[in-house]
Design a protein around this motif. Structure first.
Motif, PDB file in Angstrom:
ATOM      1  N   LEU A  31       0.797  -1.158  -0.155  1.00 39.01           N
ATOM      2  CA  LEU A  31       0.083  -0.040  -0.018  1.00 39.01           C
ATOM      3  C   LEU A  31       0.842   1.154  -0.245  1.00 39.01           C
ATOM      4  O   LEU A  31       0.494   2.218  -0.764  1.00 39.01           O
ATOM      5  N   SER A  32       1.885   1.220   0.667  1.00 36.83           N
ATOM      6  CA  SER A  32       2.920   2.326   0.787  1.00 36.83           C
ATOM      7  C   SER A  32       3.181   2.635  -0.665  1.00 36.83           C
ATOM      8  O   SER A  32       3.589   3.712  -1.201  1.00 36.83           O
ATOM      9  N   PHE A 153      -7.693   2.578  10.529  1.00 34.05           N
ATOM     10  CA  PHE A 153      -7.163   1.340  10.640  1.00 34.05           C
ATOM     11  C   PHE A 153      -7.096   0.494   9.274  1.00 34.05           C
ATOM     12  O   PHE A 153      -8.204   0.206   8.566  1.00 34.05           O
ATOM     13  N   PHE A 154      -5.879   0.171   8.844  1.00 34.36           N
ATOM     14  CA  PHE A 154      -5.747  -0.737   7.676  1.00 34.36           C
ATOM     15  C   PHE A 154      -5.872  -2.193   8.084  1.00 34.36           C
ATOM     16  O   PHE A 154      -4.906  -2.782   8.605  1.00 34.36           O
ATOM     17  N   SER A 155      -6.890  -2.990   7.514  1.00 31.85           N
ATOM     18  CA  SER A 155      -7.004  -4.279   7.988  1.00 31.85           C
ATOM     19  C   SER A 155      -6.346  -5.130   6.860  1.00 31.85           C
ATOM     20  O   SER A 155      -6.785  -5.064   5.678  1.00 31.85           O
ATOM     21  N   LEU A 262      -4.259  -5.506  -3.629  1.00 30.84           N
ATOM     22  CA  LEU A 262      -2.675  -5.315  -3.411  1.00 30.84           C
ATOM     23  C   LEU A 262      -1.947  -6.423  -3.873  1.00 30.84           C
ATOM     24  O   LEU A 262      -1.010  -6.905  -3.253  1.00 30.84           O
ATOM     25  N   SER A 263      -2.296  -7.047  -4.993  1.00 26.10           N
ATOM     26  CA  SER A 263      -1.564  -8.341  -5.487  1.00 26.10           C
ATOM     27  C   SER A 263      -0.243  -7.754  -6.069  1.00 26.10           C
ATOM     28  O   SER A 263       0.007  -6.712  -6.719  1.00 26.10           O
ATOM     29  N   LYS A 466      -8.809   1.487  -9.378  1.00 28.03           N
ATOM     30  CA  LYS A 466      -9.869   2.349  -9.108  1.00 28.03           C
ATOM     31  C   LYS A 466      -9.951   2.502  -7.635  1.00 28.03           C
ATOM     32  O   LYS A 466     -10.337   3.188  -7.134  1.00 28.03           O
ATOM     33  N   TYR A 467      -9.912   1.332  -7.119  1.00 24.31           N
ATOM     34  CA  TYR A 467     -10.253   1.188  -5.663  1.00 24.31           C
ATOM     35  C   TYR A 467      -9.104   2.037  -4.968  1.00 24.31           C
ATOM     36  O   TYR A 467      -9.397   2.742  -3.858  1.00 24.31           O
ATOM     37  N   LEU A 468      -7.895   2.111  -5.522  1.00 25.18           N
ATOM     38  CA  LEU A 468      -6.915   2.802  -4.807  1.00 25.18           C
ATOM     39  C   LEU A 468      -7.093   4.304  -4.966  1.00 25.18           C
ATOM     40  O   LEU A 468      -6.861   5.058  -4.148  1.00 25.18           O
ATOM     41  N   ASP A 469      -7.661   4.505  -6.379  1.00 27.56           N
ATOM     42  CA  ASP A 469      -7.716   5.877  -6.470  1.00 27.56           C
ATOM     43  C   ASP A 469      -8.694   6.536  -5.658  1.00 27.56           C
ATOM     44  O   ASP A 469      -8.754   7.595  -5.087  1.00 27.56           O
TER      45      ASP A 469
END
Length: 479
Positions: A31-32, A153-155, A262-263, A466-469
């Motif tokens: 994610l970073s 909170f990032f699960s 996040l593959s 798109k999810y990340l955006d």
């Protein structure tokens, strides 16, 4: 190489701080990197040795990701140099949490300094806009609140696991105090779902509801952290987990924003193209796979966190022998001595046991691999489905149990039958399960077809991006 996008006019500065387990650290790093690709600055916090064990940051992102080590305090009974769950046996993880809680003071000092602004570092010369925290950080949100920095909170766990845990209010209304309580669908999930623990699993999971050597229980940590975070980020997507994703927002009464899966696309592409070079041992594995027929090998890997008992190792080995299929087994060093006498000699030619590290993505990418015998950890499944492999599932702990139920319900594979009371399994059931998943009959073809459907979801890069955006838009809007 990781692609970068045009830098935003007002970039975020995000502090990222995962729990001390590489099953958490790696998704937080993924994610970073995604945030950095979009022009935002990321400060990644962990213990020093964990940071040295990270894979290299892509060169084009290195100016936007800085790694900040915080030294763990010494704790009696915790081995010297232990900084992650990979460094300690399961019974010592409670002591690792004691050491982790000792990071509250150094983190407070770090955040106070970060909030003063550090000149001359691109993107880091402003106070943090967000701190992304894990389940164990119940002491961190109050520190961030002192500096008016919101936490999210990032699960890294799937929606199924978070939905099963449920919010504190629901649990207070109907406390779950016995293992039997955890074997039923939670009353707050309003539609049929297969996610519930088997009795033998529940006997372990119930410990998360009870205080341990670190003081608070794991579920207390989760609830205290979640309640002080105005946002939940979920490593999942609606195409895989369906109604459970939107349900979480209703359950917890706050926005729940998927990050996508996040593959590891770059690693998958390199592995598929055979661009990645490796050591001699890895090369020998690839050479062996090159000699096997297409989709004839089952890859066996049960992770590095939960140990297998001597009985488990023996029955797994004898089950693979009995199944009569080709296999490549990545086995932990401490388990290697537990193999049955003469096993490797008897399976020579069709089975390989590799003790220690195996380049998992490269193996899964190989055309000779046709199925994956896995603990059903979320990260391992994301790697497997990049290549469309059906599953033989042998979950070992925590979220793996519920994920295995969900994947079996989607008919992408089968769980190995286990005794309800003690969780044991036998060689005959394992062999039968392996044969069914790898068969070329209608059932086997259905497993493979359903796994391919998940592969298509993961490789829909447009939707995953798109999810990340959308996540970034939310972070920008709320800061």
């Amino acid at each position: 190489m990781a692609e970068t996008r045009e830098a935003p006019s007002s970039p975020l500065h995000v502090v990222v701080f995962p729990w001390l387990a590489f099953g958490h650290i790696i998704p937080y790093l993924e994610l970073s990197e995604q945030l950095a690709k979009r022009g935002h600055a990321v400060t990644f916090v962990s213990a020093p040795r964990n940071i040295t064990r990270l894979r290299p940051i892509p060169e084009n992102l290195s100016s936007r990701i800085r790694l900040v080590p915080l030294t763990l305090p010494r704790v009696e009974g915790l081995p010297d140099g232990a900084e992650s769950t990979a460094d300690v046996p399961p019974e010592k993880v409670e002591l690792l949490k004691v050491a982790f809680d000792g990071l509250a003071v150094p983190f407070a000092s770090f955040l106070a300094e970060a909030c003063t602004g550090e000149k001359g570092v691109r993107g880091f010369g402003k106070k943090p806009d967000w701190v992304l925290v894990d389940f164990a950080h119940y002491w961190l949100p109050p520190i961030a609140e002192q500096h008016k920095v919101p936490c999210a909170f990032f699960s890294i766990f799937p929606a199924a696991f978070i939905a099963f845990a449920g919010p504190k209010t629901e649990n207070d209304a109907a406390p779950r105090t016995t293992p039997e309580d955890l074997t039923a669908q939670p009353r707050w999930i309003p539609f049929p779902t297969p996610i519930a623990h088997r009795l033998h699993e529940a006997k372990g999971i119930i410990q998360a509801f009870r205080p341990n050597a670190s003081g608070p229980s794991d579920i207390y940590r989760f609830w205290q952290t979640e309640q002080r975070c105005p946002l939940i980020i979920l490593r999942s997507c609606r195409e895989v987990e369906g109604l459970l994703c939107p349900l979480l927002a209703d359950l917890f009464g706050k926005p729940v924003t998927p990050s996508g899966l996040l593959s590891p696309f770059d690693a998958a592409l390199a592995a598929a193209d055979r661009v990645v070079e490796g050591d001699k041992e890895s090369a020998s594995l690839m050479h062996w796979l090159n000699e096997q027929p297409a989709r004839s090998v089952i890859y066996v890997a049960l992770g590095s966190e939960a140990p297998l008992s001597p009985d488990d190792v023996r029955e797994l080995a004898l089950g693979l022998e009995l199944a009569g299929v080709r296999f490549l087994w990545a086995l932990r060093e401490r388990s290697a001595a537990l193999l049955p006498d003469g096993f490797e000699e008897r399976v020579a030619g069709r089975g390989v046991v590799r003790v220690g590290w195996v380049p998992q993505v490269r193996v899964l990418a190989h055309g000779a691999v046709g199925a994956f015998l896995t603990h059903a950890g979320w990260s391992s499944l994301m790697e497997s489905f990049l290549f469309g492999h059906p599953l033989v599932m042998l979950p070992l702990f925590a979220d793996q149990n519920l994920t295995a139920r969900a994947m079996a319900d989607r008919a992408v594979g089968l769980e190995v039958p286990r005794d309800e009371e003690d969780g044991s399994f036998n060689r005959d059931d394992l062999a039968t399960t392996v044969r069914r998943v790898m068969a070329v009959d209608d059932e086997g073809k259905a497993f493979a077809r359903n796994a391919k459907e998940l592969q298509e979801i993961l490789w829909d890069r447009t939707k995953q991006e798109k999810y990340l955006d959308e996540l970034v838009k939310h972070l920008l809007r709320v800061r």
